[in-house]
Design a protein around this motif. Structure first.
Motif, short mmCIF file in Angstrom:
data_model
loop_
_atom_site.label_atom_id
_atom_site.label_comp_id
_atom_site.label_asym_id
_atom_site.label_seq_id
_atom_site.Cartn_x
_atom_site.Cartn_y
_atom_site.Cartn_z
N GLU A 70 -10.80 12.39 1.08
CA GLU A 70 -10.13 12.04 -0.17
C GLU A 70 -10.54 12.99 -1.30
O GLU A 70 -9.69 13.47 -2.05
N GLN A 88 -8.19 15.83 -3.35
CA GLN A 88 -8.09 15.92 -4.81
C GLN A 88 -8.42 17.32 -5.29
O GLN A 88 -7.81 17.83 -6.25
N TYR A 129 3.24 -1.52 1.48
CA TYR A 129 1.92 -0.95 1.71
C TYR A 129 2.00 0.44 2.35
O TYR A 129 1.07 1.24 2.21
N MET A 174 1.60 3.16 -0.14
CA MET A 174 0.35 3.17 -0.91
C MET A 174 -0.66 4.11 -0.26
O MET A 174 -0.88 4.08 0.95
N GLU A 175 -1.31 4.91 -1.09
CA GLU A 175 -2.28 5.89 -0.59
C GLU A 175 -3.47 5.25 0.12
O GLU A 175 -4.11 5.89 0.94
N GLU A 176 -3.76 4.01 -0.19
CA GLU A 176 -4.92 3.36 0.42
C GLU A 176 -4.70 3.07 1.90
O GLU A 176 -5.66 2.78 2.63
N TYR A 177 -3.46 3.14 2.35
CA TYR A 177 -3.16 2.91 3.76
C TYR A 177 -2.96 4.25 4.47
O TYR A 177 -2.22 5.11 3.97
N CYS A 194 0.46 6.36 4.89
CA CYS A 194 1.04 7.14 3.78
C CYS A 194 0.64 8.60 3.90
O CYS A 194 1.49 9.50 3.80
#
Length: 377
Positions: free
Chosen positions: A26, A30, A338, A341-344, A347
């Motif tokens: 992650e 970024q 979901y 969503m980036e948390e999954y 994606c």
């Protein structure tokens, strides 16, 4: 195909990913780049160019070890660590075409992670049509002087050594007169352009490269003068096979995470997977993944046996990459909101799988190659 030593290697690399890669993906996305320290750790652990002979820093492993590395990076959604390009697409050029001096100078550092590799073919107006490249090099005494520009170059920022496809005979027609010249970091006239912002593979550094009277030693010519196009065509078989492995492993990983989600997530009091429409969608994806795996495993074996599988590799690159993209679409849909969503994980998978049907030759170019082999066009 796989023996117990392969399984041991897979477990060891999986643990390495859990410890040294997954916790940082992650942050790397970024930042838009994988730090050199990660490459060095891979090299120190024997996970770069494992197929190289021991004299060049490898362990003399077979191609299946490379397959395992590709698959495990994909399953961890860590394919932005573009080690497969370095190890299994670019390094073979040096090993197969390089002089003894070139191999001794570069390959041990490639295996250790000190020298990161890139291959510069694509230009702003030239993609799959490699015969149309305009970047050119002229001989000037003991040097080549290169002028031109490349784009969409993976590992473009990090690369310490770039194999550049350039025209060395500007009077030669089409694919003739192209050579491969190695340009090292710090060469006069060699500049990095923009680090390109992409839809996916966010931690993978893709860049423009600029050559303005770039001067490199004549001894950096890789292979014979004016035979570059032939070398590129010869090596594309493995490049497209590696791309197919990427797509297949990602399809399997997406199916696995989606199946788990659909069994756990409930709608109207029952699991998402229990609705007939959804169950049929999952079955279709599982069937296509099995078909892809059967075809791919046979191709890997044939490739390891030294067979010419250019046609089959083009078929695989075309079909498996498109299958993986179909899988991504359906998996996102089954996740509902979901999935966006980036948390999954799905994606990120959906973003990262998209370019596989584009790089190393688009689906359309792959089909054209097969059609020509079949005598259709």
């Amino acid at each position: 195909m796989y023996q117990e030593e392969h399984n041991i290697f897979r477990r060891a690399f999986g643990k390495f990913i859990e410890r040294e890669i997954s916790p940082f993906i992650e942050a790397w996305e970024q930042e838009g780049i994988v730090p050199r320290e990660a490459w060095k750790k891979m090299g120190d652990s024997g996970f770069l160019c494992p197929w190289l002979p021991e004299e060049f820093g490898g362990s003399g492993a077979d191609f299946l070890y490379s397959v395992i590395i590709v698959e495990e990076l994909c399953r961890a959604r860590a394919i932005s660590v573009f080690a497969p390009l370095h190890s299994d697409i670019v390094a073979p050029y040096i090993y197969q075409l390089g002089t003894d001096e070139q191999k001794q100078r570069w390959l041990p550092r490639c295996a250790s992670g000190e020298c990161i590799l890139a291959l510069a073919m694509t230009e702003p107006n030239t993609g799959s049509d490699l015969a149309a490249i305009r970047t050119h090099a002229r001989r000037d005494g003991d040097s080549f002087v290169i002028n031109g520009g490349k784009t969409f170059i993976s590992n473009g920022i990090l690369a310490d050594l770039v194999i550049v496809a350039c025209r060395t005979d500007r009077n030669a027609p089409g694919s003739k007169g192209i050579s491969l010249i190695c340009v090292e970091r710090g060469a006069p006239g060699f500049q990095r352009g923009r680090k390109l912002k992409k839809m996916g593979l966010l931690a993978q550094d893709t860049a423009e490269l600029i050559f303005e009277d770039c001067r490199v030693p004549a001894g950096n010519l890789l292979g014979e003068l004016n035979k570059g196009f032939y070398y590129l065509m010869h090596h594309l078989q493995q490049e497209r096979l590696v791309s197919s492995i990427l797509a297949q492993a990602m399809a399997e990983a997406m199916l696995e995470t989606t199946l788990r989600y659909c069994r756990e997530r409930t709608v109207f009091g029952q699991p998402v997977s229990s609705f007939q429409h959804n169950a049929f969608k999952i079955v279709d994806m599982a069937t296509e993944a099995k078909i892809g795996r059967s075809f791919l495993d046979r191709l890997i074996k044939d490739h390891m046996d030294g067979k010419d599988v250019v046609t089959e590799a083009s078929m695989a690159k075309s079909w498996i990459a498109e299958m993986a993209n179909r899988t991504a679409y359906t998996c996102v849909q089954l996740h509902g909101g979901y999935g966006y969503m980036e948390e999954y994980p799905i994606c990120g998978f959906a973003r990262d799988v998209r370019p596989i049907s584009i790089f190393a030759g688009t689906t359309e170019v792959m089909k054209l190659i097969v059609a020509k082999k079949m005598g259709l066009v």
